[in-house]
Design a protein around this motif. Structure first.
Motif, PDB file in Angstrom:
ATOM      1  N   THR A 430       0.830  -1.209   0.000  1.00  0.00           N
ATOM      2  CA  THR A 430       0.000   0.000   0.000  1.00  0.00           C
ATOM      3  C   THR A 430       0.862   1.255   0.000  1.00  0.00           C
ATOM      4  O   THR A 430       0.587   2.229  -0.732  1.00  0.00           O
ATOM      5  N   PHE A 431       1.937   1.230   0.812  1.00  0.00           N
ATOM      6  CA  PHE A 431       2.838   2.386   0.865  1.00  0.00           C
ATOM      7  C   PHE A 431       3.504   2.619  -0.492  1.00  0.00           C
ATOM      8  O   PHE A 431       3.616   3.764  -0.964  1.00  0.00           O
ATOM      9  N   CYS A 432       3.942   1.562  -1.143  1.00  0.00           N
ATOM     10  CA  CYS A 432       4.563   1.699  -2.468  1.00  0.00           C
ATOM     11  C   CYS A 432       3.568   2.248  -3.489  1.00  0.00           C
ATOM     12  O   CYS A 432       3.928   3.073  -4.341  1.00  0.00           O
ATOM     13  N   LEU A 433       2.332   1.777  -3.405  1.00  0.00           N
ATOM     14  CA  LEU A 433       1.310   2.297  -4.312  1.00  0.00           C
ATOM     15  C   LEU A 433       1.055   3.779  -4.064  1.00  0.00           C
ATOM     16  O   LEU A 433       0.865   4.555  -5.018  1.00  0.00           O
ATOM     17  N   GLU A 434       1.058   4.188  -2.792  1.00  0.00           N
ATOM     18  CA  GLU A 434       0.864   5.602  -2.479  1.00  0.00           C
ATOM     19  C   GLU A 434       1.996   6.444  -3.071  1.00  0.00           C
ATOM     20  O   GLU A 434       1.765   7.529  -3.631  1.00  0.00           O
ATOM     21  N   LEU A 435       3.236   5.961  -2.916  1.00  0.00           N
ATOM     22  CA  LEU A 435       4.368   6.689  -3.488  1.00  0.00           C
ATOM     23  C   LEU A 435       4.254   6.786  -5.010  1.00  0.00           C
ATOM     24  O   LEU A 435       4.522   7.845  -5.620  1.00  0.00           O
ATOM     25  N   TYR A 436       3.847   5.689  -5.635  1.00  0.00           N
ATOM     26  CA  TYR A 436       3.732   5.662  -7.085  1.00  0.00           C
ATOM     27  C   TYR A 436       2.635   6.618  -7.564  1.00  0.00           C
ATOM     28  O   TYR A 436       2.853   7.418  -8.508  1.00  0.00           O
ATOM     29  N   VAL A 437       1.491   6.569  -6.897  1.00  0.00           N
ATOM     30  CA  VAL A 437       0.380   7.454  -7.289  1.00  0.00           C
ATOM     31  C   VAL A 437       0.757   8.910  -7.067  1.00  0.00           C
ATOM     32  O   VAL A 437       0.480   9.793  -7.906  1.00  0.00           O
ATOM     33  N   ASP A 438       1.409   9.198  -5.918  1.00  0.00           N
ATOM     34  CA  ASP A 438       1.802  10.587  -5.637  1.00  0.00           C
ATOM     35  C   ASP A 438       2.797  11.093  -6.666  1.00  0.00           C
ATOM     36  O   ASP A 438       2.725  12.245  -7.115  1.00  0.00           O
ATOM     37  N   LYS A 439       3.750  10.227  -7.092  1.00  0.00           N
ATOM     38  CA  LYS A 439       4.726  10.643  -8.093  1.00  0.00           C
ATOM     39  C   LYS A 439       4.058  10.915  -9.428  1.00  0.00           C
ATOM     40  O   LYS A 439       4.369  11.895 -10.116  1.00  0.00           O
ATOM     41  N   ARG A 440       3.111  10.050  -9.806  1.00  0.00           N
ATOM     42  CA  ARG A 440       2.396  10.252 -11.076  1.00  0.00           C
ATOM     43  C   ARG A 440       1.613  11.544 -11.042  1.00  0.00           C
ATOM     44  O   ARG A 440       1.575  12.287 -12.029  1.00  0.00           O
ATOM     45  N   CYS A 441       0.969  11.815  -9.897  1.00  0.00           N
ATOM     46  CA  CYS A 441       0.195  13.053  -9.792  1.00  0.00           C
ATOM     47  C   CYS A 441       1.110  14.276  -9.857  1.00  0.00           C
ATOM     48  O   CYS A 441       0.753  15.291 -10.481  1.00  0.00           O
ATOM     49  N   SER A 442       2.299  14.162  -9.208  1.00  0.00           N
ATOM     50  CA  SER A 442       3.242  15.278  -9.232  1.00  0.00           C
ATOM     51  C   SER A 442       3.760  15.521 -10.645  1.00  0.00           C
ATOM     52  O   SER A 442       3.865  16.646 -11.120  1.00  0.00           O
ATOM     53  N   ASP A 443       4.060  14.454 -11.394  1.00  0.00           N
ATOM     54  CA  ASP A 443       4.534  14.583 -12.762  1.00  0.00           C
ATOM     55  C   ASP A 443       3.449  15.195 -13.655  1.00  0.00           C
ATOM     56  O   ASP A 443       3.726  15.998 -14.536  1.00  0.00           O
ATOM     57  N   GLY A 444       2.216  14.829 -13.401  1.00  0.00           N
ATOM     58  CA  GLY A 444       1.111  15.399 -14.198  1.00  0.00           C
ATOM     59  C   GLY A 444       0.913  16.858 -13.927  1.00  0.00           C
ATOM     60  O   GLY A 444       0.579  17.653 -14.840  1.00  0.00           O
ATOM     61  N   ALA A 445       1.147  17.277 -12.681  1.00  0.00           N
ATOM     62  CA  ALA A 445       0.972  18.688 -12.346  1.00  0.00           C
ATOM     63  C   ALA A 445       2.033  19.552 -13.006  1.00  0.00           C
ATOM     64  O   ALA A 445       1.783  20.695 -13.403  1.00  0.00           O
ATOM     65  N   LEU A 446       3.243  18.965 -13.121  1.00  0.00           N
ATOM     66  CA  LEU A 446       4.283  19.715 -13.798  1.00  0.00           C
ATOM     67  C   LEU A 446       3.983  19.868 -15.294  1.00  0.00           C
ATOM     68  O   LEU A 446       4.380  20.843 -15.925  1.00  0.00           O
TER      69      LEU A 446
END
Length: 446
Positions: A430-446
């Motif tokens: 679950t923690f790894c999935l959270e990191l992955y989702v957060d990174k994808r969201c951060s990349d999309g915001a950029l």
């Protein structure tokens, strides 16, 4: 001079008395009755005296004494040379006690007989004095540890009630606290946080009441009291249950026996074998198939004590015999070793009667039948029988759960460790999935 039974029956008054009033009949003068006997432990024990005469003891001997006193007869004991009940020979004659009765060498056979269609044509039976069944006895397994014993302190209903209380308390908090929801917090996130807060209370983790007001605080405090009481009870019982060992009894039904690889041990009984081989369906057919695949061993009954100790206790053999005989073997084993290493399967087959017999039409047998019924209904015979078998009931209800005092080991705890490891692995994923989702969201915001 004492008359024989045949001489006494030639008296018409005695004959009519036995025929019309068997329940209350009593010889006015002593009559000599000849009885044929063989050993049938624990019902009857036959001993030869120094002068060659025979004496009997055991429950059936007590029955004989009651009959002799009630009917006013004396008796003479004889025993067949082959010391068996008897079977039909090729020339049409009978051996054993049955031969004594057929040839009129004896009036009564005292050792208890089982009824059969074949013998019922020429033998007279009393009311059955004891009913038994063919049963199976198997060896108990070694005490085992249940790795999932940590679930046992609470009953399944308590676990369900605890989960229902958690959900109800959470939903009540959602309704009560809906007006106090902080601005900027999504509804789903707020509801999820509420559930996790109540779950933390159940798991005895930290919880802050400062953000709660009024009825919310009272609701949370009530939930805390409930979980504390359940947790204290759980932890106290868990320590006790970790000391529990379970003694496996895997064979209980005929289907369990057929599905296993154990070998059946029994005395040779061709009539029983032929019957099983004619059954066309069901588990009895499967029992008959054991003869065909070599999973049946024949042993003499006198070897059963050694069979119990050396084969049945190992778990690869099952002994098949009348239930009372199995009780006697287990009682003797306990007397010698102090252990109850056997258990009876729940399955019982083919009821067995135990009757006194004479030749067909024997009026004395009919008179004895009424007295046998009285002895049976009074409970005397069962009392005599159980008294003749020391320790007969010690192993009958031996516990399948025992407690020990020893340090905790991995064998006790691996179930909890598996559950803990699975939880930590799930948390890591679950923690790894959270990191992955957060990174994808951060990349999309950029």
């Amino acid at each position: 001079m004492v008359q024989t039974l045949q001489e006494a029956l030639e008296d018409s008054e005695i004959f009519r008395g036995l025929q019309h009033h068997p329940r209350t009949f009593r010889f006015t003068e002593e009559v000599r009755v000849v009885l044929t006997v063989v050993d049938r432990p624990p019902h009857l024990y036959v001993k030869e005296q120094d002068d060659g005469s025979l004496s009997v003891s055991g429950p059936m001997a007590n029955v004989l004494h009651v009959m002799a006193s009630s009917l006013n007869f004396t008796y003479h004991l004889i025993r067949p040379v082959d010391k068996i009940y008897g079977s039909e020979l090729d020339n049409g004659t009978w051996s054993g006690m049955t031969g004594h009765i057929v040839r009129k060498e004896a009036d009564i056979a005292l050792s208890p007989y089982s009824r059969s269609v074949e013998k019922n044509k020429f033998l007279e039976y009393t009311h059955s004095i004891y009913y038994d069944f063919l049963q199976f006895v198997a060896g108990k397994g070694q005490p085992e540890i249940d790795p999932w014993g940590f679930l046992f302190p609470l009953d399944s209903v308590v676990w369900a009630a605890l989960l229902a209380s958690l959900v109800i308390t959470w939903l009540a908090m959602v309704v009560i606290g809906s007006n106090n929801n902080e601005k900027g917090v999504g509804c789903f996130t707020w509801i999820t946080d509420l559930f996790l807060e109540h779950l933390r209370v159940a798991l005895r983790q930290d919880f802050c009441l400062e953000q709660r007001h009024g009825s919310e605080r009272m609701l949370v405090l009530g939930w805390m009291v409930v979980t504390m009481m359940v947790t204290w009870s759980y932890s106290g019982n868990l320590v006790s249950l970790l000391a529990v060992r379970y003694i496996p009894k895997p064979l209980q039904t005929l289907r369990d026996l057929l599905d296993s690889s154990v070998t059946l041990i029994m005395t040779r009984n061709d009539i029983f074998r032929n019957f099983l081989l004619t059954v066309k369906s069901g588990d009895l057919k499967g029992l008959g198939n054991l003869y065909k695949v070599g999973r049946v061993k024949y042993q003499l009954s006198k070897t059963f004590p050694d069979v119990m100790e050396n084969l049945v206790t190992k778990g690869h053999h099952v002994l098949f015999s009348p239930g009372l005989g199995l009780d006697r073997l287990a009682a003797n084993y306990f007397a010698n070793t102090g252990r109850c290493d056997f258990y009876k399967m729940r399955m019982a087959l083919f009821p067995i009667t135990h009757c006194i017999i004479g030749l067909k039409g024997n009026l004395l047998v009919r008179a004895m039948s009424y007295r046998v019924r009285a002895i049976l209904e009074s409970g005397l015979y069962d009392h005599w029988l159980m008294s003749s078998i020391p320790f007969s009931t010690v192993c009958r209800h031996a516990p399948s759960i025992i407690t020990v005092r020893e340090p905790l080991a991995i064998n006790n705890l691996w179930g909890m460790l598996v559950l803990l490891g699975a939880g930590l692995l799930l948390a890591l994923v679950t923690f790894c999935l959270e990191l992955y989702v957060d990174k994808r969201c951060s990349d999309g915001a950029l």
